[in-house]
Motif scaffolding. Structure first.
Motif, PDB file in Angstrom:
ATOM      1  N   ILE A 469       0.855  -1.179   0.000  1.00 37.95           N
ATOM      2  CA  ILE A 469       0.000   0.000   0.000  1.00 37.95           C
ATOM      3  C   ILE A 469       0.893   1.231   0.000  1.00 37.95           C
ATOM      4  CG2 ILE A 469      -0.195   0.036   2.532  1.00 37.95           C
ATOM      5  CD1 ILE A 469      -3.058   1.116   2.144  1.00 37.95           C
ATOM      6  N   GLY A 470       0.527   2.218  -0.832  1.00 39.09           N
ATOM      7  CA  GLY A 470       1.351   3.418  -0.887  1.00 39.09           C
ATOM      8  C   GLY A 470       1.004   4.289  -2.068  1.00 39.09           C
ATOM      9  N   SER A 471       1.968   5.086  -2.498  1.00 41.52           N
ATOM     10  CA  SER A 471       1.757   6.034  -3.594  1.00 41.52           C
ATOM     11  C   SER A 471       1.694   5.307  -4.937  1.00 41.52           C
ATOM     12  CB  SER A 471       2.903   7.044  -3.619  1.00 41.52           C
ATOM     13  OG  SER A 471       4.128   6.385  -3.922  1.00 41.52           O
ATOM     14  N   CYS A 498      -8.850  14.766  -3.995  1.00 41.19           N
ATOM     15  CA  CYS A 498      -8.317  13.941  -2.902  1.00 41.19           C
ATOM     16  C   CYS A 498      -6.958  13.351  -3.271  1.00 41.19           C
ATOM     17  CB  CYS A 498      -9.275  12.790  -2.587  1.00 41.19           C
ATOM     18  SG  CYS A 498     -10.836  13.305  -1.864  1.00 41.19           S
ATOM     19  N   SER A 499      -6.179  13.065  -2.247  1.00 42.01           N
ATOM     20  CA  SER A 499      -4.965  12.284  -2.439  1.00 42.01           C
ATOM     21  C   SER A 499      -5.375  10.820  -2.532  1.00 42.01           C
ATOM     22  CB  SER A 499      -4.014  12.482  -1.255  1.00 42.01           C
ATOM     23  OG  SER A 499      -3.659  13.833  -1.123  1.00 42.01           O
ATOM     24  N   VAL A 500      -4.627  10.046  -3.321  1.00 37.10           N
ATOM     25  CA  VAL A 500      -4.993   8.644  -3.541  1.00 37.10           C
ATOM     26  C   VAL A 500      -3.893   7.726  -3.023  1.00 37.10           C
ATOM     27  CG1 VAL A 500      -5.609   6.881  -5.234  1.00 37.10           C
ATOM     28  CG2 VAL A 500      -6.354   9.259  -5.569  1.00 37.10           C
ATOM     29  N   VAL A 501      -4.298   6.740  -2.219  1.00 37.15           N
ATOM     30  CA  VAL A 501      -3.390   5.700  -1.740  1.00 37.15           C
ATOM     31  C   VAL A 501      -3.795   4.400  -2.430  1.00 37.15           C
ATOM     32  CG1 VAL A 501      -2.594   4.388   0.255  1.00 37.15           C
ATOM     33  CG2 VAL A 501      -3.078   6.831   0.486  1.00 37.15           C
ATOM     34  N   ALA A 512      -8.322   1.557  -4.255  1.00 46.09           N
ATOM     35  CA  ALA A 512      -7.731   2.894  -4.135  1.00 46.09           C
ATOM     36  C   ALA A 512      -8.489   3.627  -3.040  1.00 46.09           C
ATOM     37  CB  ALA A 512      -7.827   3.644  -5.459  1.00 46.09           C
ATOM     38  N   LEU A 513      -7.770   4.265  -2.152  1.00 47.32           N
ATOM     39  CA  LEU A 513      -8.394   4.967  -1.031  1.00 47.32           C
ATOM     40  C   LEU A 513      -8.202   6.468  -1.228  1.00 47.32           C
ATOM     41  CD1 LEU A 513      -6.780   2.216   0.147  1.00 47.32           C
ATOM     42  CD2 LEU A 513      -8.158   2.842   2.130  1.00 47.32           C
ATOM     43  N   CYS A 514      -9.288   7.212  -1.250  1.00 51.98           N
ATOM     44  CA  CYS A 514      -9.254   8.650  -1.514  1.00 51.98           C
ATOM     45  C   CYS A 514      -9.290   9.408  -0.190  1.00 51.98           C
ATOM     46  CB  CYS A 514     -10.437   9.056  -2.383  1.00 51.98           C
ATOM     47  SG  CYS A 514     -10.515   8.119  -3.940  1.00 51.98           S
ATOM     48  N   ILE A 515      -8.253  10.170   0.042  1.00 46.79           N
ATOM     49  CA  ILE A 515      -8.099  10.875   1.315  1.00 46.79           C
ATOM     50  C   ILE A 515      -8.317  12.369   1.104  1.00 46.79           C
ATOM     51  CG2 ILE A 515      -6.595  11.291   3.291  1.00 46.79           C
ATOM     52  CD1 ILE A 515      -7.182   8.338   2.862  1.00 46.79           C
ATOM     53  N   SER A 516      -9.318  12.901   1.774  1.00 42.15           N
ATOM     54  CA  SER A 516      -9.579  14.334   1.735  1.00 42.15           C
ATOM     55  C   SER A 516      -8.708  15.010   2.789  1.00 42.15           C
ATOM     56  CB  SER A 516     -11.056  14.610   2.024  1.00 42.15           C
ATOM     57  OG  SER A 516     -11.271  15.984   2.214  1.00 42.15           O
ATOM     58  N   LEU A 541       6.115  21.647  -0.909  1.00 44.52           N
ATOM     59  CA  LEU A 541       6.603  20.369  -1.414  1.00 44.52           C
ATOM     60  C   LEU A 541       5.654  19.269  -0.954  1.00 44.52           C
ATOM     61  CD1 LEU A 541      10.415  20.582  -0.542  1.00 44.52           C
ATOM     62  CD2 LEU A 541       9.285  21.333  -2.631  1.00 44.52           C
ATOM     63  N   THR A 542       5.340  18.335  -1.843  1.00 42.09           N
ATOM     64  CA  THR A 542       4.448  17.242  -1.448  1.00 42.09           C
ATOM     65  C   THR A 542       4.667  16.024  -2.332  1.00 42.09           C
ATOM     66  OG1 THR A 542       2.130  16.592  -1.197  1.00 42.09           O
ATOM     67  CG2 THR A 542       2.614  18.161  -2.945  1.00 42.09           C
ATOM     68  N   GLY A 543       4.396  14.880  -1.771  1.00 38.87           N
ATOM     69  CA  GLY A 543       4.452  13.647  -2.545  1.00 38.87           C
ATOM     70  C   GLY A 543       3.147  13.352  -3.243  1.00 38.87           C
ATOM     71  N   ASP A 544       2.123  14.207  -3.020  1.00 36.58           N
ATOM     72  CA  ASP A 544       0.811  13.994  -3.618  1.00 36.58           C
ATOM     73  C   ASP A 544       0.805  14.337  -5.106  1.00 36.58           C
ATOM     74  OD1 ASP A 544      -0.251  13.099  -1.284  1.00 36.58           O
ATOM     75  OD2 ASP A 544      -1.130  15.007  -0.700  1.00 36.58           O
ATOM     76  N   SER A 545      -0.333  14.101  -5.742  1.00 41.17           N
ATOM     77  CA  SER A 545      -0.478  14.363  -7.170  1.00 41.17           C
ATOM     78  C   SER A 545      -0.414  15.852  -7.470  1.00 41.17           C
ATOM     79  CB  SER A 545      -1.825  13.815  -7.665  1.00 41.17           C
ATOM     80  OG  SER A 545      -2.885  14.562  -7.094  1.00 41.17           O
ATOM     81  N   VAL A 546      -0.075  16.169  -8.703  1.00 42.26           N
ATOM     82  CA  VAL A 546       0.012  17.566  -9.134  1.00 42.26           C
ATOM     83  C   VAL A 546      -1.340  18.246  -8.971  1.00 42.26           C
ATOM     84  CG1 VAL A 546       0.435  19.083 -11.105  1.00 42.26           C
ATOM     85  CG2 VAL A 546       1.880  17.061 -10.746  1.00 42.26           C
TER      86      VAL A 546
END
Length: 698
Positions: A469-471, A498-501, A512-516, A541-546
């Motif tokens: 589980i991860g990016s 949302c960010s997606v894991v 896929a888990l959508c995190i608000s 800076l973030t590891g999330d999607s653009v």
């Protein structure tokens, strides 16, 4: 405990239990027992006369009397000094010692016969002269030599009154310096102490989360990646890279395996270990940090170190001035006036007091600062780099949607994800675990040992199949899980901002888990205020999607955004900004932020940050409000302004005394009095708050 009440007014009552009704080593235990009661505001304890002064909440007098009556010295256990109790004791001791000094000086000058008074002055003066000679014998020319020389000159001219005044003022200065140092140790020990509330106890069936208070020597606990080891002990199972910088000062993590000793306050950077508890005391961490503070020049503000160096370098010129004045004027009085004044004393007292006062003021604002150096860097910074998740966004993101794939239901996918994430401190992991709990899903462990790959994800084995589980980068690129175009389109459509894991079991995508993760309520205001405070560049800076990153940045007014960034890339970007000549503040909260936090000129961690982030950061925001950064910026700028003002005043005032002494306007005793009085005055001024709380409220 038996007592009599000697003072009783609403909200304040003093008990007298009799001399040594309890031993001195029980003072802290009495203090902690009474302050543990919610109706008690403050407590003062003196074993010498059995005195206990209690300030309490309105209407709770009977409860206070009952609590004091219940104290039994035979059942109290000597305890390590509570930091708060220790600070109060230091303050009380300083007041008592200062009172004694003043009283002795008055009695000495007013009641002793002149011959006796002069003889005692000579005996006391010999101590200063001997100290100066010893320092000179070591090849050093410092303020100690200057003090010894000035007292020698006074005694040789039989000016006992001036010599006595000089020694009295030097005693007060020494007492103030000792008090400052002791209080620094106590305040920083209190603010830097890391206390673990709960630990994972290893049992035959499984790991159980228990309160730290239930842990005993000989028990086994499990500590995972990113967590601080809360005890002294020995590894009995597993291996891990452990950062022992709080113990040894060595920044690189060391591999430890079964049989190796580990210590409270060190950090597991990578891996998982089971530890047999040897000692439950957290003193190791506190004492080592204090030792580091005592011995490390790196914690001083640069301006403070430069001022102290210059002050010491001026001492030889004082002797040169004395010699030249005596040579050309043949006037010993004028020459001695030059020895009565030095710059070092005022600078070396007022500078650290200013810094300590600012650190204490920051602590009162729920901000922990580990040294004056970091306040100086904060004042000079022109760039702030924010991590997004858990820093600019809410500390508790919410699980919005679960998109199942590969024959799994929403519940099954979420159950697996929560099971994998439950041991890790990042806010996204907490959101997934909480989401499962809110939906009533029991996610008992059914997998093998979990391997956490920093900033990428988690890997384990579930029912004989690999589970990760991860990016997107970790699952699709590093682990080679194929995500079809249809699956990705569905995720993009349903995830929104949302960010997606991503979750995969075996060789295929399971969900896929959508995190608000909405911005903190005060984030936009904090960004705007930082710009007004002179921070020219604000970067996210973030590891999330653009897509998710740009939406958050637009809401907050941040123009420079870097998305899908790995930890080593964050570190590299910080180094790149520094190479461009920028002074960088890094603000983060996760394990993946630690490299960047370490690379920045000064770093800050949020209150709910991972242990390793708080360990790495120079500053911790305990109130979890980003506007605290603005307050700290103002405080640090005011501190630098105060230090520079003090420095200019000390140079100007003491130079004036030297000139007036050289011209014969001031006698040696007057020069000494004005010099020492100005030193104490500027030290007292340096203790006052920097921030106007009334203006802050407006």
């Amino acid at each position: 405990m038996k007592f009599r009440i000697v003072y009783d007014t609403p909200g304040r009552i003093r008990f007298r239990c009799g001399g040594y009704a309890f031993e001195k080593e029980l003072e802290c235990s009495v203090y902690k027992t009474l302050t543990a009661e919610d109706f008690v505001s403050s407590v003062q304890v003196r074993s010498e006369n059995g005195g206990i002064l209690v300030c309490y909440k309105k209407g709770c007098r009977d409860k206070v009397i009952k609590a004091v009556s219940a104290l039994d010295p035979r059942k109290l256990v000597p305890n390590d000094t509570d930091p708060e109790f220790g600070i109060a004791e230091i303050d009380r001791s300083f007041g008592s010692e200062l009172g004694k000094l003043v009283a002795k000086r008055i009695l000495f000058t007013a009641f002793l016969p002149m011959p006796v008074s002069n003889a005692l002055t000579i005996i006391k003066g010999l101590k200063y002269i001997w100290k100066g000679l010893c320092t000179l014998g070591e090849g050093k020319l410092t303020v100690d030599v200057l003090d010894g020389a000035s007292i020698t000159a006074c005694l040789s001219r039989k000016n006992y009154k001036t010599a006595g005044s000089v020694m009295f003022l030097l005693s007060v200065s020494a007492l103030l310096e000792d008090y400052t140092r002791a209080r620094t140790r106590a305040v920083l020990a209190d603010s830097l102490a890391v206390k673990a509330d709960k630990v994972w106890l290893v049992t035959e069936e499984s790991d159980v989360l228990i309160p730290m208070s239930e842990l005993h020597a000989g028990d086994r606990i499990r500590v995972r990646t990113g967590s601080v080891i809360p005890v002294d002990g020995e590894i009995c199972e597993g291996e891990a890279y452990i950062n022992e910088s709080s113990m040894t000062g060595e920044p690189l993590a060391v591999m430890k395996s079964a049989g190796s000793s580990v210590f409270a306050g060190t950090v597991v950077e990578e891996g998982t270990v089971a530890i047999t508890v040897r000692s439950l005391s957290s003193d190791t961490k506190i004492s080592k940090i204090i030792e580091l503070i005592d011995n490390s020049e790196n914690l001083k503000a640069g301006v403070q170190s430069r001022a102290e160096t210059l002050a010491d370098s001026i001492v030889p010129f004082s002797f040169l001035g004395f010699g030249l004045t005596l040579l050309f004027t043949r006037n010993i009085t004028k020459a001695v006036s030059l020895l009565m004044v030095d710059y070092s004393c005022a600078i070396k007292l007022s500078m650290p007091i200013s810094v300590i006062s600012a650190i204490k003021e920051a602590a009162d604002m729920n901000i922990t600062v580990k040294g004056g150096k970091y306040l100086e860097e904060f004042a000079n910074a022109d760039t702030v780099v924010f991590d997004k998740t858990g820093t600019l966004t809410n500390a508790e993101p919410v699980l919005e949607t679960v998109i199942p794939f590969g024959g799994y239901t929403e519940g099954e996918a979420l159950k697996i994800a929560a099971c994998l994430e439950e041991h890790f401190p990042h806010s996204v992991a907490r959101a997934i675990v909480k989401g499962a709990a809110d939906r009533g899903l029991d996610h008992a462990e059914e997998h093998a040992e979990v391997n956490y790959i920093v900033a990428h994800g988690i890997s384990t084995t579930l029912h004989g199949k690999k589970a990760i589980i991860g990016s997107h980068h970790f699952v699709a690129e590093d682990e080679g899980i194929f995500i079809t175009e249809a699956q990705q389109n569905e995720i993009d459509e349903k995830s929104g901002a949302c960010s997606v894991v991503y979750l995969a079991v075996g060789d295929s995508l399971a969900g896929a888990l959508c995190i608000s993760d909405p911005p903190r309520a005060e984030a936009a205001k904090a960004v705007e205020m930082l710009k007004r405070e002179g921070i020219e560049n604000i970067v996210m800076l973030t590891g999330d999607s653009v897509k998710a990153a740009e939406i958050i940045a637009a809401k907050l007014g941040i123009t420079e955004v870097h998305a899908q960034v790995l930890p080593e890339q964050k570190h590299g970007m910080i180094e790149e900004l520094k190479a461009q000549g920028r002074r960088v503040i890094m603000v983060g909260d996760g394990i993946n932020d630690a490299p960047a936090l370490a690379a920045a000129n000064v770093s800050a961690a949020m209150s709910d940050a991972s242990d390793i982030a708080k360990e790495t950061a120079d500053i911790t925001l305990r109130g979890a409000d980003l506007t605290e950064l603005v307050r700290l910026r103002k405080l640090s700028e005011l501190l630098m302004e105060r230090i520079n003002k003090n420095y200019r005043f000390i140079l100007t005032f003491n130079s004036s005394l030297l000139v007036l002494g050289l011209l014969g306007v001031l006698s040696p005793s007057t020069s000494a009095l004005l010099h020492n009085a100005s030193t104490m005055m500027i030290c007292a001024k340096s203790m006052t708050p920097l921030m106007d709380k009334d203006k802050e409220k407006k």
